[in-house]
Design a protein around this motif. Structure first.
Motif, PDB file in Angstrom:
ATOM      1  N   ARG A  48       0.800  -1.282   0.082  1.00 23.61           N
ATOM      2  CA  ARG A  48       0.056  -0.173   0.022  1.00 23.61           C
ATOM      3  C   ARG A  48       0.887   1.282  -0.096  1.00 23.61           C
ATOM      4  NH1 ARG A  48      -1.903   3.879   3.161  1.00 23.61           N
ATOM      5  NH2 ARG A  48      -4.074   4.482   2.725  1.00 23.61           N
ATOM      6  N   HIS A  49       1.985   1.154   0.857  1.00 22.45           N
ATOM      7  CA  HIS A  49       2.734   2.446   0.848  1.00 22.45           C
ATOM      8  C   HIS A  49       3.471   2.742  -0.425  1.00 22.45           C
ATOM      9  CE1 HIS A  49       6.303   5.018   1.663  1.00 22.45           C
ATOM     10  NE2 HIS A  49       7.070   4.072   1.436  1.00 22.45           N
ATOM     11  N   LEU A  50       4.127   1.470  -1.007  1.00 23.83           N
ATOM     12  CA  LEU A  50       4.400   1.728  -2.379  1.00 23.83           C
ATOM     13  C   LEU A  50       3.595   2.371  -3.550  1.00 23.83           C
ATOM     14  CD1 LEU A  50       6.632  -1.624  -2.523  1.00 23.83           C
ATOM     15  CD2 LEU A  50       7.664   0.858  -2.199  1.00 23.83           C
ATOM     16  N   GLN A  51       2.393   1.814  -3.548  1.00 23.59           N
ATOM     17  CA  GLN A  51       1.404   2.482  -4.478  1.00 23.59           C
ATOM     18  C   GLN A  51       0.945   3.705  -4.164  1.00 23.59           C
ATOM     19  OE1 GLN A  51      -1.892  -0.105  -5.523  1.00 23.59           O
ATOM     20  NE2 GLN A  51      -0.464  -1.342  -6.400  1.00 23.59           N
ATOM     21  N   LYS A  52       1.068   4.172  -2.802  1.00 22.57           N
ATOM     22  CA  LYS A  52       0.597   5.360  -2.564  1.00 22.57           C
ATOM     23  C   LYS A  52       1.615   6.347  -2.694  1.00 22.57           C
ATOM     24  CE  LYS A  52      -3.554   5.385  -0.732  1.00 22.57           C
ATOM     25  NZ  LYS A  52      -4.686   6.388  -1.254  1.00 22.57           N
ATOM     26  N   SER A  53       2.765   5.916  -2.831  1.00 22.41           N
ATOM     27  CA  SER A  53       4.233   6.722  -3.105  1.00 22.41           C
ATOM     28  C   SER A  53       4.438   6.715  -4.382  1.00 22.41           C
ATOM     29  CB  SER A  53       5.320   6.164  -2.338  1.00 22.41           C
ATOM     30  OG  SER A  53       5.058   6.062  -0.850  1.00 22.41           O
ATOM     31  N   GLN A  54       3.592   5.993  -5.374  1.00 23.49           N
ATOM     32  CA  GLN A  54       3.583   5.890  -6.757  1.00 23.49           C
ATOM     33  C   GLN A  54       4.881   5.210  -7.197  1.00 23.49           C
ATOM     34  OE1 GLN A  54       2.750   9.809  -8.374  1.00 23.49           O
ATOM     35  NE2 GLN A  54       0.552   9.416  -7.988  1.00 23.49           N
ATOM     36  N   GLU A  55       5.431   4.420  -6.164  1.00 22.75           N
ATOM     37  CA  GLU A  55       6.630   3.412  -6.560  1.00 22.75           C
ATOM     38  C   GLU A  55       6.178   2.435  -7.549  1.00 22.75           C
ATOM     39  OE1 GLU A  55       9.788   4.028  -5.748  1.00 22.75           O
ATOM     40  OE2 GLU A  55       9.574   5.659  -4.367  1.00 22.75           O
ATOM     41  N   ALA A  56       7.061   2.422  -8.686  1.00 28.79           N
ATOM     42  CA  ALA A  56       6.853   1.191  -9.692  1.00 28.79           C
ATOM     43  C   ALA A  56       6.801   0.014  -9.058  1.00 28.79           C
ATOM     44  CB  ALA A  56       7.815   1.466 -10.772  1.00 28.79           C
ATOM     45  N   LEU A  57       7.834  -0.253  -8.023  1.00 24.45           N
ATOM     46  CA  LEU A  57       7.699  -1.595  -7.246  1.00 24.45           C
ATOM     47  C   LEU A  57       6.312  -2.328  -6.708  1.00 24.45           C
ATOM     48  CD1 LEU A  57       9.150  -4.168  -6.493  1.00 24.45           C
ATOM     49  CD2 LEU A  57       9.963  -2.803  -4.230  1.00 24.45           C
ATOM     50  N   GLY A  58       5.642  -1.034  -6.286  1.00 20.97           N
ATOM     51  CA  GLY A  58       4.331  -1.418  -5.676  1.00 20.97           C
ATOM     52  C   GLY A  58       3.360  -1.901  -6.942  1.00 20.97           C
ATOM     53  N   LEU A  59       3.522  -1.509  -8.100  1.00 18.01           N
ATOM     54  CA  LEU A  59       2.720  -1.850  -9.211  1.00 18.01           C
ATOM     55  C   LEU A  59       3.139  -3.110  -9.654  1.00 18.01           C
ATOM     56  CD1 LEU A  59       2.325   1.537 -11.268  1.00 18.01           C
ATOM     57  CD2 LEU A  59       0.730   0.645  -9.542  1.00 18.01           C
ATOM     58  N   ARG A  60       4.453  -3.208  -9.697  1.00 21.04           N
ATOM     59  CA  ARG A  60       5.083  -4.589 -10.175  1.00 21.04           C
ATOM     60  C   ARG A  60       4.479  -5.543  -9.121  1.00 21.04           C
ATOM     61  NH1 ARG A  60      10.687  -4.683 -13.212  1.00 21.04           N
ATOM     62  NH2 ARG A  60      10.032  -6.818 -13.008  1.00 21.04           N
ATOM     63  N   LEU A  61       4.468  -5.608  -7.904  1.00 17.89           N
ATOM     64  CA  LEU A  61       4.215  -6.569  -7.065  1.00 17.89           C
ATOM     65  C   LEU A  61       2.567  -6.777  -6.972  1.00 17.89           C
ATOM     66  CD1 LEU A  61       6.298  -5.398  -3.853  1.00 17.89           C
ATOM     67  CD2 LEU A  61       6.746  -7.345  -5.422  1.00 17.89           C
ATOM     68  N   ALA A  62       1.889  -6.030  -7.213  1.00 18.52           N
ATOM     69  CA  ALA A  62       0.405  -5.838  -7.436  1.00 18.52           C
ATOM     70  C   ALA A  62       0.248  -6.879  -8.841  1.00 18.52           C
ATOM     71  CB  ALA A  62      -0.426  -5.008  -7.094  1.00 18.52           C
ATOM     72  N   VAL A  63       0.658  -6.583  -9.982  1.00 18.07           N
ATOM     73  CA  VAL A  63       0.541  -7.012 -10.871  1.00 18.07           C
ATOM     74  C   VAL A  63       0.978  -8.464 -11.057  1.00 18.07           C
ATOM     75  CG1 VAL A  63       1.194  -7.342 -13.428  1.00 18.07           C
ATOM     76  CG2 VAL A  63       0.597  -5.070 -12.596  1.00 18.07           C
ATOM     77  N   MET A  64       2.239  -8.684 -10.342  1.00 18.87           N
ATOM     78  CA  MET A  64       2.770 -10.372 -10.089  1.00 18.87           C
ATOM     79  C   MET A  64       2.017 -11.011  -9.196  1.00 18.87           C
ATOM     80  SD  MET A  64       6.165 -11.190  -8.432  1.00 18.87           S
ATOM     81  CE  MET A  64       7.239  -9.977  -9.094  1.00 18.87           C
ATOM     82  N   HIS A  65       1.174 -10.399  -8.383  1.00 19.15           N
ATOM     83  CA  HIS A  65       0.332 -11.005  -7.387  1.00 19.15           C
ATOM     84  C   HIS A  65      -0.790 -11.652  -8.037  1.00 19.15           C
ATOM     85  CE1 HIS A  65      -2.342 -12.491  -4.327  1.00 19.15           C
ATOM     86  NE2 HIS A  65      -3.319 -11.760  -4.674  1.00 19.15           N
ATOM     87  N   ASN A  66      -1.487 -10.627  -8.894  1.00 20.91           N
ATOM     88  CA  ASN A  66      -2.585 -10.970  -9.685  1.00 20.91           C
ATOM     89  C   ASN A  66      -2.610 -12.035 -10.623  1.00 20.91           C
ATOM     90  OD1 ASN A  66      -4.285  -9.234  -7.956  1.00 20.91           O
ATOM     91  ND2 ASN A  66      -4.641  -7.708  -9.619  1.00 20.91           N
ATOM     92  N   LEU A  67      -1.473 -11.995 -11.348  1.00 16.96           N
ATOM     93  CA  LEU A  67      -1.088 -12.887 -12.637  1.00 16.96           C
ATOM     94  C   LEU A  67      -0.843 -14.314 -11.971  1.00 16.96           C
ATOM     95  CD1 LEU A  67       1.217 -10.816 -14.826  1.00 16.96           C
ATOM     96  CD2 LEU A  67      -1.195 -11.573 -15.320  1.00 16.96           C
ATOM     97  N   ARG A  68      -0.288 -14.362 -10.565  1.00 16.52           N
ATOM     98  CA  ARG A  68       0.019 -15.744 -10.075  1.00 16.52           C
ATOM     99  C   ARG A  68      -1.330 -16.217  -9.464  1.00 16.52           C
ATOM    100  NH1 ARG A  68       0.940 -20.321 -10.130  1.00 16.52           N
ATOM    101  NH2 ARG A  68       1.410 -21.653  -8.351  1.00 16.52           N
ATOM    102  N   PHE A  69      -2.474 -15.197  -9.171  1.00 17.21           N
ATOM    103  CA  PHE A  69      -3.345 -15.602  -8.354  1.00 17.21           C
ATOM    104  C   PHE A  69      -4.416 -16.377  -9.765  1.00 17.21           C
ATOM    105  CE2 PHE A  69      -7.998 -15.132  -8.112  1.00 17.21           C
ATOM    106  CZ  PHE A  69      -8.289 -15.484  -6.925  1.00 17.21           C
ATOM    107  N   TYR A  70      -4.587 -15.948 -10.885  1.00 16.92           N
ATOM    108  CA  TYR A  70      -5.153 -16.365 -12.071  1.00 16.92           C
ATOM    109  C   TYR A  70      -4.520 -17.587 -12.654  1.00 16.92           C
ATOM    110  CZ  TYR A  70      -9.155 -13.171 -12.147  1.00 16.92           C
ATOM    111  OH  TYR A  70     -10.181 -12.335 -11.905  1.00 16.92           O
ATOM    112  N   ASN A  71      -3.164 -17.598 -12.563  1.00 19.77           N
ATOM    113  CA  ASN A  71      -2.449 -18.873 -13.159  1.00 19.77           C
ATOM    114  C   ASN A  71      -2.656 -20.100 -12.008  1.00 19.77           C
ATOM    115  OD1 ASN A  71      -1.243 -17.781 -15.347  1.00 19.77           O
ATOM    116  ND2 ASN A  71       0.527 -17.340 -14.264  1.00 19.77           N
ATOM    117  N   LYS A  72      -2.959 -19.735 -10.714  1.00 22.36           N
ATOM    118  CA  LYS A  72      -3.024 -20.732  -9.714  1.00 22.36           C
ATOM    119  C   LYS A  72      -4.709 -21.138 -10.035  1.00 22.36           C
ATOM    120  CE  LYS A  72      -2.317 -23.361  -5.986  1.00 22.36           C
ATOM    121  NZ  LYS A  72      -2.801 -24.571  -6.246  1.00 22.36           N
ATOM    122  N   LEU A  73      -5.696 -20.248 -10.136  1.00 26.00           N
ATOM    123  CA  LEU A  73      -7.114 -20.618 -10.010  1.00 26.00           C
ATOM    124  C   LEU A  73      -7.114 -21.675 -11.394  1.00 26.00           C
ATOM    125  CD1 LEU A  73      -9.973 -20.176  -9.418  1.00 26.00           C
ATOM    126  CD2 LEU A  73      -9.672 -18.099 -10.974  1.00 26.00           C
TER     127      LEU A  73
END
Length: 91
Positions: A48-73
């Motif tokens: 949350r801190h990374l996304q609120k600070s507009q850090e690219a790492l926050g976006l990358r981690l969120a995208v990585m999680h969502n992609l893994r969630f759907y792959n696992k599903l």
């Protein structure tokens, strides 16, 4: 990935909006049942801190999680179909 960039993360308990203030002090992983690097190594508060600070790492981690969630599903769906228990899995 668009959902993740806007703070919507998919979990086994449903969708969470990581931008909400209730995650500001939340030290738990995005999804305790997920095995992605974002869930294994970072807390909801940190992402949350990374996304609120507009850090690219926050976006990358969120995208990585969502992609893994759907792959696992999809893996789970394929496994349930192969074992003939899709209706049990679906409901």
């Amino acid at each position: 990935s668009r959902n993740a960039r806007h703070g919507h993360l998919f979990t086994s308990q449903g969708i969470i909006n990581i931008s909400n203030a209730k995650y500001e002090q939340d030290d738990s992983p995005i999804d305790p049942e997920c095995d992605c690097p974002a869930c294994r190594n970072f807390s909801r508060a940190y992402i949350r801190h990374l996304q609120k600070s507009q850090e690219a790492l926050g976006l990358r981690l969120a995208v990585m999680h969502n992609l893994r969630f759907y792959n696992k599903l999809m893996e789970d769906i394929r496994e349930a179909l192969a074992e003939g228990r899709f209706e049990e899995f679906y409901f």
